[in-house]
Design a protein around this motif. Structure first.
Motif, PDB file in Angstrom:
ATOM      1  N   LEU A   1     -14.082  25.193 -17.983  1.00 26.01           N
ATOM      2  CA  LEU A   1     -15.226  26.015 -18.401  1.00 26.01           C
ATOM      3  C   LEU A   1     -16.190  26.241 -17.238  1.00 26.01           C
ATOM      4  O   LEU A   1     -16.612  27.378 -16.972  1.00 26.01           O
ATOM      5  N   TYR A   2     -16.544  25.177 -16.542  1.00 30.07           N
ATOM      6  CA  TYR A   2     -17.516  25.322 -15.446  1.00 30.07           C
ATOM      7  C   TYR A   2     -16.927  26.113 -14.282  1.00 30.07           C
ATOM      8  O   TYR A   2     -17.648  26.850 -13.601  1.00 30.07           O
ATOM      9  N   HIS A   3     -15.620  25.976 -14.062  1.00 27.95           N
ATOM     10  CA  HIS A   3     -14.977  26.745 -12.982  1.00 27.95           C
ATOM     11  C   HIS A   3     -15.087  28.243 -13.259  1.00 27.95           C
ATOM     12  O   HIS A   3     -15.381  29.045 -12.359  1.00 27.95           O
ATOM     13  N   GLY A   4     -14.858  28.626 -14.510  1.00 32.49           N
ATOM     14  CA  GLY A   4     -14.978  30.036 -14.862  1.00 32.49           C
ATOM     15  C   GLY A   4     -16.416  30.493 -14.899  1.00 32.49           C
ATOM     16  O   GLY A   4     -16.759  31.581 -14.422  1.00 32.49           O
ATOM     17  N   TYR A   5     -17.315  29.643 -15.425  1.00 38.52           N
ATOM     18  CA  TYR A   5     -18.717  30.043 -15.570  1.00 38.52           C
ATOM     19  C   TYR A   5     -19.401  30.212 -14.215  1.00 38.52           C
ATOM     20  O   TYR A   5     -20.388  30.931 -14.102  1.00 38.52           O
ATOM     21  N   HIS A   6     -18.873  29.572 -13.191  1.00 37.19           N
ATOM     22  CA  HIS A   6     -19.445  29.721 -11.839  1.00 37.19           C
ATOM     23  C   HIS A   6     -19.513  31.200 -11.432  1.00 37.19           C
ATOM     24  O   HIS A   6     -20.512  31.658 -10.870  1.00 37.19           O
ATOM     25  N   ALA A   7     -18.469  31.974 -11.759  1.00 38.52           N
ATOM     26  CA  ALA A   7     -18.448  33.400 -11.418  1.00 38.52           C
ATOM     27  C   ALA A   7     -19.468  34.171 -12.244  1.00 38.52           C
ATOM     28  O   ALA A   7     -20.155  35.072 -11.728  1.00 38.52           O
ATOM     29  N   ILE A   8     -19.608  33.805 -13.541  1.00 37.95           N
ATOM     30  CA  ILE A   8     -20.590  34.479 -14.406  1.00 37.95           C
ATOM     31  C   ILE A   8     -21.997  34.235 -13.878  1.00 37.95           C
ATOM     32  O   ILE A   8     -22.833  35.150 -13.799  1.00 37.95           O
ATOM     33  N   HIS A   9     -22.256  33.004 -13.501  1.00 35.61           N
ATOM     34  CA  HIS A   9     -23.598  32.645 -13.010  1.00 35.61           C
ATOM     35  C   HIS A   9     -23.933  33.418 -11.727  1.00 35.61           C
ATOM     36  O   HIS A   9     -25.041  33.951 -11.571  1.00 35.61           O
ATOM     37  N   ARG A  10     -23.001  33.490 -10.806  1.00 36.35           N
ATOM     38  CA  ARG A  10     -23.233  34.212  -9.549  1.00 36.35           C
ATOM     39  C   ARG A  10     -23.453  35.697  -9.815  1.00 36.35           C
ATOM     40  O   ARG A  10     -24.285  36.347  -9.171  1.00 36.35           O
ATOM     41  N   TYR A  11     -22.712  36.238 -10.790  1.00 39.37           N
ATOM     42  CA  TYR A  11     -22.845  37.665 -11.090  1.00 39.37           C
ATOM     43  C   TYR A  11     -24.224  37.998 -11.641  1.00 39.37           C
ATOM     44  O   TYR A  11     -24.814  39.028 -11.294  1.00 39.37           O
ATOM     45  N   THR A  12     -24.761  37.112 -12.492  1.00 40.62           N
ATOM     46  CA  THR A  12     -26.052  37.406 -13.125  1.00 40.62           C
ATOM     47  C   THR A  12     -27.235  37.013 -12.259  1.00 40.62           C
ATOM     48  O   THR A  12     -28.327  37.539 -12.444  1.00 40.62           O
TER      49      THR A  12
END
Length: 1206
Positions: free
Chosen positions: A916-927
């Motif tokens: 989950l955190y590996h995938g969410y890292h990209a979401i966080h950087r995008y926002t």
């Protein structure tokens, strides 16, 4: 020689005479009754004529570039017969049939006019005094600017021509009655020459040779008896008359007197040598040639004809030459051949007395092609310095060829594409026909009568031909035309210069291109060194040794030979031998310790300093043979004696190279290096002797022994005390050591910080002497030299103190190495190490250290704290990594049966959080960041993956708002409008940060203008049952039809074409892997699914029965079945199915126990998938390679790519 027509014009009447201004910028022509003047500004092609009209007394100026009339001028009243320019270029004179002579300035202004009693036949200016001689039919006059009147002298016959000697002392007059009268400056006759033909052979043209290199004045005479003759000033004839076979009308010399121009009734201008040998035709004309002259200091010739034609030619003299090793033969004066020895600078001239067309030289042979024959010469002797040639054979036959080559017994004629081999008697023995034009040919040696020829063609083919063999051998074929060729001395390498100015070097045996260099116009191998060649081009000489970089120096011309240290260079028409020091390539070999090769280069020619450097380097490298040769060259007897002594000792059986090298260093004055080597080789007494001989007692004391008697010991001790009292502590220490008082020596050395002294003492002490050794270790620690302290502790075997030292000095590597050997000290090492790491904020490493020390609880606690900190600080990538590490530690602890269930539960939980955190890292950087680092498709897939995974509790730090916001924006961008509308609706029920509100409200409004459906391209496909799944799946990340869990790429989060399968009961992992590895041929079988229902499970089993009608893969045959049940039915395979599988289609997650291995089958084998061997995450191979290149490690578990362990 060839003549190129530069320009041509035509006057209305006959061109009787012409003259150049001495600087070559003006040309005067006597054309019938006109006077023409051509001007050339600065050598450019703008020409002018001054023309004298008969009836109107007009002279006209024309531009010869287009024939435009420029200006009319007054001139003679009748035909102009002669013109002449003064040597200083200030004035010129013209003589006419109107009996007058006019003096003109260079600006075309007439300044003086005088007359004779008859028509003027010729005029000539004195080259020194500028006195003008004008000759008529019955007298001649002498005029100069200083005298008021013209002094005239009667003549016995009509004067047709006249010419002054170079020094201006004598005037030669040619007469119609065949007599030549030589007069002084006053007109008095001094010499009278009567020609045999008399009045039947009128003298029509005479000219003195203008060369100042001739010892005597030479007069060339052309008469209408069709003879050419030469006379000295004394009247003595030189040689015999030369028959012309035409009536000569004009004769003139080149500026330096090397050639003669002759024209007349044969309607052409012929070129002769200064000795009267005809060389060729300058230009064919349509009428008699009345006059021809050479433009001063040039190769341009102008010709005037009976029909008024004026032709301007450029004569081009090509270089005719030949080279073999150090002998160079070239054409001189068109009829002579000069053979030059490039080393000794000796020259010999061979007079052929005919035009030399081609020259070839080989060993002791010299071939010269003349117009009607070929002469073959040989040396008188086999002496390499002999320069005396004699005629061996004559082939009296006319040949036309492009190139000529001579061998020991043959000559080779090159004619376009054909080669002919002729014996010296002129008999054609064999012939070779080539595919293309022959561009280069060279003799490369061989036995007499069987020589080899190297031939290069325009089509890039390179051949070797033996003169006794009819068949050519193709060495290699390249794409570009050959310009130059050469073969190395051992015939192993071939150098080629092509039409693109590239030098290419090939291995002849393998045809491999070894290297290539640009900017080359010619190439030559060194005849004395196999690995050296040179090539020229772009104004530089390039020397290349072996594969070393090119050494450059400036040089104009073409390289044609390379012998030893001499490079033979042809520049314009001259050949020179350039002495090139070989220092640069020699040092290139020395740097690589290639002493024998360096010696070979030095033999080609280096300075004495270079020889000495080579000798020293070879001596230090213990290459005694090379060193001996080099020292012999510089005549250094001292080192030669040393080498001889070493060689004698080697013969006696000594093999200690350190001892030999120590002797060398001592000879070179490197005494300390020599002493170290003496000591290393166990001959300290030699070092002591050396220092003693040199009176270097301070150094000698380092090598004193301690086995002295008691009296000596007492004496040395007192001497040491005395040295200590007078503040000479160093001497005192040395003496204490000699006396065996080590404790006192250690105290003094330690107090003064003399680490070197302490080292010597510690190393000399026996390990049984613990007290002084412990003192040494104490001082080493105090003086910040832990390495020597460690050495001392090792010596006495105090491992605990050694561990404590490593920990105190934070030399962890040494501590770990010690801990590996002695596990009892593990706690003493890793616990302080972990605490030190934690104090320095290196928590990851601290966690690993606690783990290694066996303190699992502390290791997990540190890792949990790291994970929590990473989440709080929004370092989600680090959080994923830490959770993965936590999961693997839990898996490690789960091997303990007592903790298995708890730890496995934690393992799966932490694995889930890591994903989950590996995938969410990209979401966080995008926002959060202004620029996106991921593709829209990747962000779309990640946000869907997270939403499907976050069905229950949301972990700390993961924002559903950001996830839905990202999903909404990317869905809208990719055409998934239905999903975007759903995401925006979901966002309405959440608490939205202020900075996203406007964007979400605007998106919610604009999405309503879009169609209420999703793009079919985005719909995920189940690779097991081929069902299209909705973008929003209430079941999570599984197929809605067959309930098969999706396998995602850990980078792009696309659904991978993998289906997990399970082993039939009774099949072990090892057996399964061995069956898959067999890759047996597939049988034609019929596959059937069998459903088995038990109390708590439903199993789908694959059975096989042989069927000749089907040949599908047993695994994929029934995957796309229809299932409506709510429970997942796994794929279970038997041994035969495993055996039918290909190893490259199966991916195996080899989990450590107590977990079972997981098996996945790729349904699209052509699309490559890579699995990390450490974390077992799946990636598209291209994505994985790119990420590894960016990060040098796995993007998920950070395993370095060069780490061999899984």
């Amino acid at each position: 020689m060839r003549a190129v027509l530069t320009w041509r014009d035509k006057a209305e009447q006959c061109i009787y005479d012409l003259a150049f201004k001495p600087d070559g910028t003006q040309l005067i022509l006597a054309a019938g009754n006109r006077l023409l003047i051509k001007k050339s500004n600065g050598g450019k092609t703008s020409h002018y004529f001054l023309i004298g009209k008969e009836m109107g007394y007009l002279k006209q100026v024309y531009d010869t570039s287009d024939g435009t009339l420029l200006q009319p001028l007054k001139g003679h009243k009748d035909t102009v017969y002669c013109v002449a320019y003064a040597k200083d270029g200030k004035r010129f004179a013209s003589g006419s049939a109107d009996k007058s002579v006019i003096i003109w300035t260079s600006k075309l202004e007439g300044i003086l006019k005088y007359t004779h009693n008859d028509s003027i036949q010729c005029v000539s200016y004195n080259p020194v005094t500028h006195q003008l001689a004008s000759c008529s039919s019955n007298d001649f006059g002498l005029w100069s600017p200083e005298q008021k009147s013209v002094s005239k002298h009667k003549s016995s016959s009509k004067i047709t021509c006249c010419s002054w000697t170079n020094d201006g002392q004598y005037l030669a007059l040619g007469m119609f009655n065949g007599i030549i009268s030589i007069r002084n400056k006053n007109g008095e006759e001094k010499v009278k020459i009567e020609r045999p033909g008399g009045s039947l052979s009128p003298i029509w043209s005479i000219c003195w040779n203008p060369s100042r290199e001739e010892h005597n004045d030479i007069l060339a005479v052309a008469d209408w008896g069709q003879k050419l003759s030469f006379y000295q000033l004394s009247g003595k004839q030189i040689g015999r008359d030369r028959s012309l076979n035409f009536d000569p009308c004009c004769i003139s010399y080149f500026t330096k007197g090397e050639y003669i121009l002759l024209g007349g009734s044969d309607k052409q201008v012929s070129l002769f040598t200064k000795d009267g040998v005809r060389l060729g035709t300058v230009g064919e004309q349509n009428s008699w040639v009345w006059t021809c002259k050479v433009k001063p200091d040039s190769n341009y010739v102008v010709v005037g004809c009976q029909d008024g034609t004026i032709s301007f030619y450029q004569l081009i003299f090509s270089t005719v030459h030949g080279l073999y090793k150090d002998r160079y033969a070239y054409r001189d004066s068109m009829t002579d051949v000069i053979v030059q020895h490039l080393i000794t600078e000796q020259k010999v001239r061979i007079k052929c007395k005919e035009l030399v067309k081609k020259i070839a030289i080989y060993k002791n042979r010299l071939a010269i092609q003349l117009p009607e024959k070929i002469l073959i010469y040989e040396l008188y002797s086999d002496d390499s310095s002999d320069m005396h040639y004699r005629v061996k054979e004559k082939i009296v036959k006319k040949f036309e060829c492009n190139l000529l080559v001579v061998c020991a017994d043959h000559i080779i004629l090159c004619q376009e594409k054909r080669l002919q081999c002729l014996s010296f008697s002129g008999v054609k023995e064999r012939e070779w026909q080539m595919e293309s034009l022959i561009r280069y040919i060279k003799v490369i040696g061989g036995p007499p009568g069987r020589e080899g020829l190297l031939v290069g063609l325009k089509n890039g083919q390179i051949l070797k031909i033996f003169v006794d063999n009819l068949f050519a051998i193709v060495l290699l074929k390249q794409a570009t035309a050959v310009r130059c060729l050469d073969m190395s001395a051992s015939r192993n390498k071939l150098a080629v210069v092509d039409e693109n100015d590239t030098c290419l070097v090939y291995d002849i045996h393998t045809k491999e291109l070894l290297f290539q260099e640009p900017n080359a116009n010619s190439v030559a191998w060194n005849t004395q060194c196999e690995d050296m060649l040179c090539f020229s081009g772009g104004g530089y000489l390039n020397i290349k040794a072996s594969t070393f970089p090119v050494h450059q120096q400036k040089l104009q011309g073409f390289v044609v030979g390379y012998n030893g240290s001499k490079i033979f260079c042809l520049h314009v028409f001259s050949m020179s031998a350039v002495e090139v020091p070989q220092s640069a390539p020699m040092y290139q070999y020395l740097d690589r310790k290639m002493f024998k090769e360096a010696y070979q280069i030095a033999c080609l020619g280096v300075t004495d300093t270079d020889w000495r450097e080579l000798a020293m380097e070879a001596l230090e490298g213990l290459e005694f043979e090379t060193a001996k040769k080099a020292f012999t060259r510089v005549q250094d007897l001292r080192y030669l004696e040393l080498i001889n002594s070493i060689e004698e000792r080697k013969k006696r059986g000594e093999t200690n190279n350190d001892l030999f090298l120590a002797d060398v260093f001592s000879y070179q004055g490197k005494f300390h290096e020599a002493a170290k080597l003496y000591k290393r080789s166990g001959h300290e007494n030699l070092a002591l002797d050396m220092y003693t001989d040199l009176r270097m007692f301070e150094y000698a004391k380092d090598f004193l022994g301690s086995g002295d008697p008691k009296e000596t010991k007492m004496l040395i001790t007192k001497q040491a005390d005395w040295a200590r009292n007078i503040n000479e502590p160093k001497a005192a220490v040395e003496m204490y050591i000699s006396a065996g008082e080590h404790v006192k020596a250690i105290e003094i050395s330690g107090d003064h910080g003399w680490v070197d002294m302490l080292i010597d003492i510690a190393r000399k002490l026996d390990k049984a002497e613990r007290e002084p050794l412990l003192m040494c270790a104490h001082y080493f620690k105090k003086l910040d030299n832990p390495g020597y302290a460690a050495e001392t502790y090792l010596k006495i075997g105090d491992l605990k103190s050694l561990v404590q030292l490593h920990v105190e000095t934070q030399r962890w590597d040494e501590a770990f190495a010690l801990g590996e050997k002695h596990p009892e000290f593990k706690d003493d090492i890793y616990v302080p190490y972990a605490q030190w790491l934690a104090e320095n904020d290196r928590f990851e490493e601290a966690q690993k250290a606690f783990h290694k020390a066996g303190r699992q609880e502390e290791a997990v606690r540190v890792l949990e704290q790291l994970t929590h900190n990473a989440v709080v600080e929004s370092r989600f990538n680090d959080a994923a990594y830490y959770y993965w590490m936590l999961s693997m530690q839990c898996l490690n602890i789960a091997q303990d049966p007592a903790q298995k269930d708890v730890m496995l539960s934690k393992f799966h939980h932490f694995q889930h959080l890591a994903e989950l955190y590996h995938g969410y890292h990209a979401i966080h950087r995008y926002t959060e960041e202004p620029f996106s680092f991921h593709l829209p498709e990747t962000l779309f897939n990640i946000s869907r993956f997270l939403l499907h995974s976050l069905t229950k509790d949301t972990p700390l730090g993961i924002s559903k708002v950001k996830t839905l916001f990202t999903l909404a924006k990317q869905s809208k961008a990719l055409g998934a409008y239905k999903l975007a509308r759903h995401a925006y609706n979901k966002l309405q029920g959440l608490r939205i940060p202020t900075r996203f509100q406007k964007s979400i409200e605007l998106g919610s409004l604009t999405i309503r203008s879009k169609p209420f459906h999703d793009s079919e391209e985005l719909v995920p496909l189940c690779y097991r049952c081929s069902t299209n799944n909705p973008l929003l799946n209430n079941l999570g990340n599984v197929c809605i039809n067959c309930r098969q869990p999706f396998v995602f790429s850990a980078s792009s989060y696309e659904v991978l074409h993998l289906v997990e399968f399970y082993l039939e009961e009774g099949i072990t992992d090892e057996e399964a892997v061995s069956l898959i590895d067999l890759e047996a041929p597939r049988h034609k079988c019929e596959n059937k699914w069998q459903e088995i229902t038990s109390n708590n499970s439903q199993t789908l089993r694959l059975d096989e029965t042989m069927d000749s009608m089907g040949d599908d893969d047993p695994f994929t045959a029934k995957l796309s079945f229809e299932q409506g049940g709510s429970e997942f039915v796994p794929v279970v395979v038997s041994r035969s199915v495993l055996r039918a599988m290909s190893r490259r289609d199966v991916l195996i997650k080899r989990w450590p126990p107590p977990l079972q291995w997981q098996y996945f089958r790729s349904l699209l084998p052509d699309a490559s998938i890579t699995m990390c061997p450490s974390c077992f995450q799946m990636f598209h191979s291209e994505d994985y390679e790119l990420l590894v290149l960016q990060h040098t490690c796995c993007p998920y578990c950070r395993r370095r790519i060069d780490d061999p362990s899984p």
